[in-house]
Design an enzyme around this catalytic site. Structure first.
Site, PDB file in Angstrom:
ATOM      1  N   ASN A   1      26.760  87.605  53.103  1.00 57.48           N
ATOM      2  CA  ASN A   1      27.354  86.261  52.585  1.00 57.48           C
ATOM      3  C   ASN A   1      27.031  85.172  53.696  1.00 57.48           C
ATOM      4  O   ASN A   1      27.089  85.237  54.727  1.00 57.48           O
ATOM      5  CB  ASN A   1      28.668  86.576  52.378  1.00 57.48           C
ATOM      6  CG  ASN A   1      29.176  85.093  51.418  1.00 57.48           C
ATOM      7  OD1 ASN A   1      28.746  84.962  50.450  1.00 57.48           O
ATOM      8  ND2 ASN A   1      30.278  84.741  52.008  1.00 57.48           N
TER       9      ASN A   1
ATOM     10  N   HIS B   1      28.541  75.734  49.176  1.00 61.77           N
ATOM     11  CA  HIS B   1      29.273  74.627  49.173  1.00 61.77           C
ATOM     12  C   HIS B   1      28.682  73.291  49.214  1.00 61.77           C
ATOM     13  O   HIS B   1      27.775  73.132  50.310  1.00 61.77           O
ATOM     14  CB  HIS B   1      30.091  74.829  50.584  1.00 61.77           C
ATOM     15  CG  HIS B   1      31.075  75.750  50.900  1.00 61.77           C
ATOM     16  ND1 HIS B   1      32.167  75.941  50.245  1.00 61.77           N
ATOM     17  CD2 HIS B   1      30.943  76.951  51.596  1.00 61.77           C
ATOM     18  CE1 HIS B   1      32.814  76.848  50.573  1.00 61.77           C
ATOM     19  NE2 HIS B   1      32.124  77.708  51.351  1.00 61.77           N
TER      20      HIS B   1
ATOM     21  N   GLU C   1      31.279  81.136  46.789  1.00 62.52           N
ATOM     22  CA  GLU C   1      32.072  80.069  47.132  1.00 62.52           C
ATOM     23  C   GLU C   1      32.022  78.575  46.827  1.00 62.52           C
ATOM     24  O   GLU C   1      32.047  77.821  47.534  1.00 62.52           O
ATOM     25  CB  GLU C   1      32.341  80.245  48.630  1.00 62.52           C
ATOM     26  CG  GLU C   1      32.335  81.345  49.534  1.00 62.52           C
ATOM     27  CD  GLU C   1      32.743  81.474  50.983  1.00 62.52           C
ATOM     28  OE1 GLU C   1      32.700  80.093  51.522  1.00 62.52           O
ATOM     29  OE2 GLU C   1      32.385  82.433  51.534  1.00 62.52           O
TER      30      GLU C   1
ATOM     31  N   GLU D   1      27.815  84.855  57.428  1.00 62.75           N
ATOM     32  CA  GLU D   1      27.268  83.875  58.243  1.00 62.75           C
ATOM     33  C   GLU D   1      26.586  84.165  59.528  1.00 62.75           C
ATOM     34  O   GLU D   1      26.757  83.553  60.510  1.00 62.75           O
ATOM     35  CB  GLU D   1      28.408  82.823  58.424  1.00 62.75           C
ATOM     36  CG  GLU D   1      28.685  82.229  57.104  1.00 62.75           C
ATOM     37  CD  GLU D   1      30.295  81.388  57.253  1.00 62.75           C
ATOM     38  OE1 GLU D   1      30.486  81.203  58.456  1.00 62.75           O
ATOM     39  OE2 GLU D   1      30.897  80.819  56.310  1.00 62.75           O
TER      40      GLU D   1
END
Ligand code: G3I
Length: 455
Positions: A212, A249, A278, A170
């Site tokens: 990621n 997400h 995720e 991130e």
């Protein structure tokens, strides 16, 4: 070749027993290989088994605190073949005080997974969030050193046990700026991300190293493009990056979009693996879950899908009921859709297992030519055949991509370099075709012929 792949829990055996096992396995494979060919329908009855038949994994985030819950572990052990510690490998968990490392909870998950043949994704080595307070208050060169030491120590500790690391998590801003996130790590210098990747590679040369992030699913978004440009730059400059994780997400504010497959395939075309890391979807709509899985299966370099929790009650967004099992552990419609998608996987549309810059055949080197062709592929491994022309006594050098390992060879005499990734195969006589089996270990990149030398 006696090397054992991760997750191999078979007892070690003597040469005779090994020969018998190999023969029995060969007979079994001959009888069943048609059912395991990628791109064909299969009839797996669990997420992990069905994904494996497509050369993929199906994983979940796991919380160490839930491993004592029998309902939870029953589903985990039955359905999944990859595990990501949800919080236990983060910086605050693994280095709560500077220089004092704490691996107990992470090891609990790693041991649970590996003893059952599941692979482990490591999450995460460098992140602006969930930093311990000592790191949050650091800056400049002291922070840079502390971050690199953390990457080195943790990746070294789990060397050989983690198939892929989310090295950096991130690091980009949301919105339209396409800028790096203004974190304490970013303020140590724009090269902090590549420095982290280099440290991770040095610590664990065989782990796949991933970047990621979230909100990188929509191909048209500035954040997606910014990450894409960073990965393209890293590949061009030789920064050791192997994969990109798409957290995925999905919810009403950040919905699944139909260009998701374009995003995955565009990154894959840069020469990196892509992974859905995720996944959760608000309300768990079956059709959307199915689309995500189909998108991954359509991209040869999409290695697998990880859902961020098992039951809705395990989710960080429990109120959105975004997972595949309800809070009692019963399968939801989304589960059935995912399993169906895995069992009817489509044939990959990007060039299968071939990095963009790698030609399928290798031109002559010296006075012979060696041509590598794909042969049979199973859920966990594949065969390659190399045909030599122009010489009867030849030496061919072939390289596989870590964490792949060659597990078997035929019609030649192999030797290995110290990494175990480069095989030098010498002819046994007049034969001009040799072959070998590669354990994929999650990576389906085609082996590369480096040279052919007549002798
Ligand atoms: O375990 C303590 C508990 O003892 C304490 O009483 C309680 C009080 O708040 O906190 C508990 O820890 C919480 C932990 O989850 C375990 O449940 C933390 O507060 C909470 O912050 C933490 O949240 C995690 C979050 O990352 C933190 O950023 C979520 O579980 C985890 O699912 C989530 O995962 C992230 C990925 O790492 C990166 N991508 C986004 C994703 C969702 O936010």
């Amino acid at each position: 070749m006696t090397e054992r792949c991760q997750g191999d829990t078979r007892p070690r055996t003597g040469p005779r027993a090994r020969t018998a096992i190999v023969l029995a396995a060969a007979a079994l494979l001959a009888a069943t290989s048609a059912a395991f060919l990628p791109g064909t329908a299969s009839a797996g009855t669990t997420l992990g088994a069905s994904a494996a038949e497509k050369g993929r994994y199906f994983g979940t985030a796991v919380a160490a605190s839930r491993l004592s819950d029998g309902n939870y572990t029953t589903i985990l052990n039955r359905e999944f073949n990859s595990v990501t510690p949800e919080n236990e490998m983060k910086i605050d968990a693994t280095e709560p005080q500077q220089g004092r490392f704490s691996y107990g909870a992470a090891e609990q998950i790693v041991n649970h997974a590996r003893s059952r043949g599941m692979s482990v994704r490591g999450h995460t080595l460098a992140w602006h969030s969930q930093q311990p307070s000592w790191m949050e208050s650091m800056s400049g060169s002291a922070l840079r050193s502390a971050m690199l030491n953390h990457v080195t120590q943790v990746a070294t500790h789990f060397r050989g046990q983690v198939v892929a690391w989310d090295v950096v998590n991130e690091a980009f801003e949301d919105g339209t700026s396409g800028a790096r996130r203004n974190s304490n790590l970013q303020r140590t210098g724009n090269d902090w991300i590549e420095a982290a990747f280099r440290a991770a590679r040095a610590a664990d040369p065989n782990a796949k190293l991933c970047y990621n992030d979230y909100n990188t699913d929509n191909w048209t978004h500035a954040k997606t493009q910014a990450v894409y440009n960073m990965v393209r730059d890293f590949k061009a400059r030789g920064v050791p990056i192997d994969c990109v994780g798409f957290q995925s997400h999905f919810n009403n504010d950040s919905p699944y979009v139909s260009n998701y497959r374009t995003t995955l395939s565009s990154f894959a075309a840069l020469g990196v693996d892509v992974q859905v890391t995720e996944l959760d979807i608000q309300g768990a709509p079956a059709a959307t879950y199915r689309s995500v899985v189909e998108d991954c299966l359509a991209v040869a370099r999409c290695n697998g899908v990880t859902v961020w929790g098992i039951r809705d009650s395990d989710s960080w967004r429990a109120s959105q009921t975004p997972l595949l099992f309800n809070s009692s552990g019963q399968k939801k419609a989304a589960y059935d859709a995912v399993l169906a998608a895995l069992n009817n996987g489509t044939t990959p549309t990007d060039p299968p297992t071939t990095p963009p810059t790698t030609p399928p055949t290798t031109p002559p080197s010296g006075s012979c030519t060696a041509t590598l062709q794909d042969s049979t592929r199973w859920g966990d491994r594949f065969n390659s055949q190399v045909t030599v022309s122009g010489a009867s006594n030849w030496t061919v050098v072939v390289a596989v991509t870590p964490p792949q390992k060659v597990s078997n060879t035929w019609n030649g005499t192999p030797t290995w370099d110290s990494s175990g990734n480069v095989m030098t195969m010498r002819s046994n006589g007049s034969g001009t075709v040799f072959g070998f089996t590669t354990m994929a270990n999650g990576t389906w990149t085609r082996p590369v012929v480096r040279s052919c030398t007549a002798s």
